[in-house]
Design an enzyme around this catalytic site. Sequence first.
Site, PDB file in Angstrom:
ATOM      1  CG  HIS A  63      -1.916  -1.573   0.869  1.00 52.45           C
ATOM      2  ND1 HIS A  63      -3.596  -1.275  -0.366  1.00 52.45           N
ATOM      3  CD2 HIS A  63      -1.945  -2.333   2.006  1.00 52.45           C
ATOM      4  CE1 HIS A  63      -4.188  -2.513   0.162  1.00 52.45           C
ATOM      5  NE2 HIS A  63      -3.270  -2.838   1.674  1.00 52.45           N
ATOM      6  CB  SER A 112      -4.096  -6.200   0.059  1.00 56.54           C
ATOM      7  OG  SER A 112      -4.916  -4.970   1.722  1.00 56.54           O
ATOM      8  CD  GLU A 138      -3.363   0.226  -2.890  1.00 58.16           C
ATOM      9  OE1 GLU A 138      -3.002  -1.147  -3.727  1.00 58.16           O
ATOM     10  OE2 GLU A 138      -3.585   0.451  -1.270  1.00 58.16           O
TER      11      GLU A 138
END
Length: 218
Positions: A63, A112, A138
């Site tokens: 992330h 994720s 994303e």
Amino acid sequence: MHIQTKSIEFKADSLTEQGTFSGYGSVFGNVDSWDDIVAPGAFTKSLQNLASKGRAVPILWQHDTENPIGVWSGLKEDSVGLFGDGALWLDDTPTAKLAYKGMSSRAITGLSIGYIARSADYDQKTGIRTLKELDLLEISVVTNPANDEARITNFKSCIAEGSLTERDFENILRDAGFSRSDAVAITNHGFKSLLQRDAGVRSDEIKAVFDAFSIAKI
């Protein structure tokens, strides 16, 4: 609105030597550790908007928006969840090579999504939130499906923005090991009282509680 994350386990069976793979970034219908359910159709508008703008969804590392390692294509919803094809930039970034190594060896097992929730229903009786519409930002490769570091980043950003909710605070307590009933009781008596106080003091005190829980978990 703040960016949230949600992780699932990745199956590396499709991973090739060229760094391409296929997988689900999100699955529908299951209650996760946050007591959230992603509803079928949650990504429909977001995927349509991305297509209309000609934008691709990046693969990030943990992330980290400053560390893209590839790109997604062919993202679509099916009966299971959000499915797509990923391509790691093995020739362009060392982190992509690290991700590939971890994925192929099964040391890194998570995908994720990073998203903003646009529409959701909350069941007061069960405590379950159904996510009905999400803006997909994303899809990351993460070290494991229960990406605690991503959660910590999210909570810290909420505190900085002053957007920490009762549910966020309750989840902090749940992650720290409290039962649901205890977390609800503490939230109702502690968090709500903080909301009635000066905003600056509230932010500092909530951050102190959060940091204490983070230290306790290490």
